[in-house]
Design a protein around this motif. Structure first.
Motif, short mmCIF file in Angstrom:
data_model
loop_
_atom_site.label_atom_id
_atom_site.label_comp_id
_atom_site.label_asym_id
_atom_site.label_seq_id
_atom_site.Cartn_x
_atom_site.Cartn_y
_atom_site.Cartn_z
N THR A 187 0.82 -1.23 0.00
CA THR A 187 0.00 0.00 0.00
C THR A 187 0.85 1.27 0.00
OG1 THR A 187 -0.19 -0.32 2.39
CG2 THR A 187 -2.15 -0.83 1.07
N ASP A 188 2.05 1.22 0.62
CA ASP A 188 2.93 2.40 0.60
C ASP A 188 3.40 2.68 -0.83
OD1 ASP A 188 2.99 2.72 3.47
OD2 ASP A 188 4.46 1.10 3.59
N MET A 189 3.70 1.61 -1.56
CA MET A 189 4.21 1.77 -2.93
C MET A 189 3.17 2.42 -3.85
SD MET A 189 7.32 0.87 -2.80
CE MET A 189 7.77 0.85 -4.54
N VAL A 190 1.89 2.23 -3.51
CA VAL A 190 0.82 2.85 -4.30
C VAL A 190 0.99 4.38 -4.33
CG1 VAL A 190 -1.68 3.27 -4.41
CG2 VAL A 190 -0.84 0.99 -3.83
N LEU A 191 1.49 4.94 -3.23
CA LEU A 191 1.63 6.40 -3.15
C LEU A 191 2.65 6.91 -4.17
CD1 LEU A 191 1.60 6.95 0.74
CD2 LEU A 191 -0.33 6.62 -0.81
N LYS A 192 3.59 6.04 -4.55
CA LYS A 192 4.59 6.43 -5.56
C LYS A 192 4.09 6.14 -6.97
CE LYS A 192 9.53 5.78 -6.54
NZ LYS A 192 10.81 5.33 -5.96
N LYS A 193 3.33 5.05 -7.11
CA LYS A 193 2.91 4.62 -8.45
C LYS A 193 1.72 5.40 -9.01
CE LYS A 193 3.01 0.25 -7.15
NZ LYS A 193 3.06 -1.22 -7.03
N ASP A 194 0.80 5.80 -8.14
CA ASP A 194 -0.41 6.50 -8.57
C ASP A 194 -0.06 7.99 -8.74
OD1 ASP A 194 -3.81 6.24 -7.94
OD2 ASP A 194 -2.85 8.20 -7.95
N SER A 195 -0.23 8.51 -9.96
CA SER A 195 0.27 9.88 -10.23
C SER A 195 -0.45 10.93 -9.39
CB SER A 195 0.16 10.19 -11.71
OG SER A 195 -1.20 10.18 -12.09
N LYS A 196 -1.71 10.69 -9.06
CA LYS A 196 -2.44 11.68 -8.24
C LYS A 196 -1.92 11.69 -6.81
CE LYS A 196 -6.80 11.67 -10.83
NZ LYS A 196 -7.14 10.26 -11.21
N PHE A 197 -1.51 10.54 -6.31
CA PHE A 197 -0.88 10.50 -4.98
C PHE A 197 0.55 11.05 -5.03
CE2 PHE A 197 -3.53 6.54 -3.62
CZ PHE A 197 -4.49 7.33 -3.01
N ARG A 198 1.24 10.69 -6.10
CA ARG A 198 2.67 10.99 -6.18
C ARG A 198 2.98 12.48 -6.10
NH1 ARG A 198 7.42 8.14 -9.04
NH2 ARG A 198 8.94 9.81 -9.12
N LYS A 199 2.10 13.29 -6.66
CA LYS A 199 2.42 14.73 -6.60
C LYS A 199 2.42 15.23 -5.16
CE LYS A 199 -2.10 16.81 -7.49
NZ LYS A 199 -3.12 16.80 -8.50
N TYR A 200 1.64 14.60 -4.29
CA TYR A 200 1.67 14.99 -2.87
C TYR A 200 2.88 14.40 -2.15
CZ TYR A 200 -3.00 16.55 -4.03
OH TYR A 200 -4.05 17.17 -4.63
#
Ligand code: ZEM
Length: 299
Positions: free
Chosen positions: A240-253
């Motif tokens: 679930t942590d890796m999702v924050l890097k892979k999902d572009s909408k999360f990644r900008k944050y």
């Protein structure tokens, strides 16, 4: 009229000074007992505060709607939720303060424990309000509300943090990333292993920096699927942590919080405080409290 998914906090609370006294007691015990994990019970106290609050479902009008209000993790039934494995340590740590301050509900005790831990581990000031009431067994929330770390899609993370808890993308990124600056995974609790950062007893934005800067590879072991950093192989990320890097909408944050520690900490203070109050309506007479750290009091 109250919405059916909200509970009313008691107006019969003590003055600020009483809660500062309880805060100080917890903080002093945190300082004295350094024989846990990386030298502090703070991280597991933060996890207890999160897990007693994170069961809230804004769509559930039933008796067992979850959240920190009802203090139901004192029941075996909620402790046995596999997601709560390892949290008895934190409950036991705080239990003496329930005995000493019998007016305090479990919901107030466990959320105050999280606030104290964050501030004493050099985190930001977290506004907090008392008035939660212990309810009975019929208020125990169902399992599977707390997030499952093996899930690897943005849709799943949003279903928990937005669908049930009502947070935005930015708020969920902030909560998860600052929460996982602290502490570690325990093979005998969750089945995962290791810390996320090199300073697991300090509240920092390091999770965001490491998530972006390190090369994360699936760990080669016979345990659950998790990620390890290629350079030191001593840190970890959950699926679930890796999702924050892979999902572009999360990644900008993630990028925003990696760059701007001050913004990261002030956003976290605000969103963590609201997490602890999900599903609760406080009377106007109960003003948010901000506690002094031991250090600020010269203690
Ligand atoms: Zn955690 N978390 N968490 N988390 N968490 C663990 C540990 C800690 C998830 C999760 O499955 C896990 C948030 C969000 C999410 C903390 C705080 C916060 C562990 C390891 C797992 C598996 C437990 C163990 O083995 O002892 C998932 C899937 C999350 C969302 C997608 C949020 C939000 C948090 C607070 C703001 C903390 C402090 C720990 C470390 C506990 C300790 O004992 O050191």
């Amino acid at each position: 009229l109250l919405a059916t998914n909200v509970r009313e906090a008691s107006a019969a609370v003590k003055p600020f000074e009483e809660y500062q006294k309880i805060y100080n007691d917890i903080a002093e015990k945190l300082r004295e007992e350094d024989d846990h994990d990386d030298g502090s019970y703070g991280p597991v106290l933060v996890r207890l505060a999160w897990h007693c609050s994170g069961t809230y479902d804004q769509n559930d009008p039933s008796a067992n709607k979850g959240g920190s209000y009802a203090g139901t993790m004192r029941f075996q039934q909620e402790q046995n939720d596999p997601e709560n494995a390892g949290l008895k340590v934190a409950q036991d740590f705080l239990e003496p303060f329930k005995t000493k301050y019998s007016h305090l509900s479990y919901g107030d005790l466990w959320t105050l424990g999280g606030v104290c831990a964050i501030q004493e581990l050099s985190g930001p000031k977290i506004k907090w309000r008392p008035g939660r009431k212990d309810l009975g067994l019929d208020a125990v929330p169902p399992y599977h509300r707390l997030p499952d770390a093996s899930q690897e899609t943005g849709e799943y993370v949003r279903s928990v943090f937005n669908g049930r808890l009502g947070f935005t993308d930015q708020e969920m990124v902030c909560l998860i990333g600052v929460g996982h600056a602290l502490g570690r995974c325990h093979p005998d609790a969750s089945g995962y292993d290791g810390p996320w950062t090199f300073s697991p007893t300090m509240v920092t934005n390091d999770f965001f920096k490491l998530l972006l800067d390190e090369d994360w590879k699936i760990r080669n072991w016979d345990g659950k699927k998790q990620y390890t950093d290629s350079s030191t192989k001593s840190l970890m990320m959950l699926p679930t942590d890796m999702v924050l890097k892979k999902d572009s909408k999360f990644r900008k944050y993630v990028e925003l919080y990696a760059k701007d520690e001050e913004k990261c900490m002030s956003d976290f203070a605000d969103v963590f405080s609201r997490l602890l109050e999900r599903g609760i309506k406080f009377p106007d007479s109960t003003k948010p409290m901000v506690f002094k750290t031991l250090e600020e009091q010269g203690l």
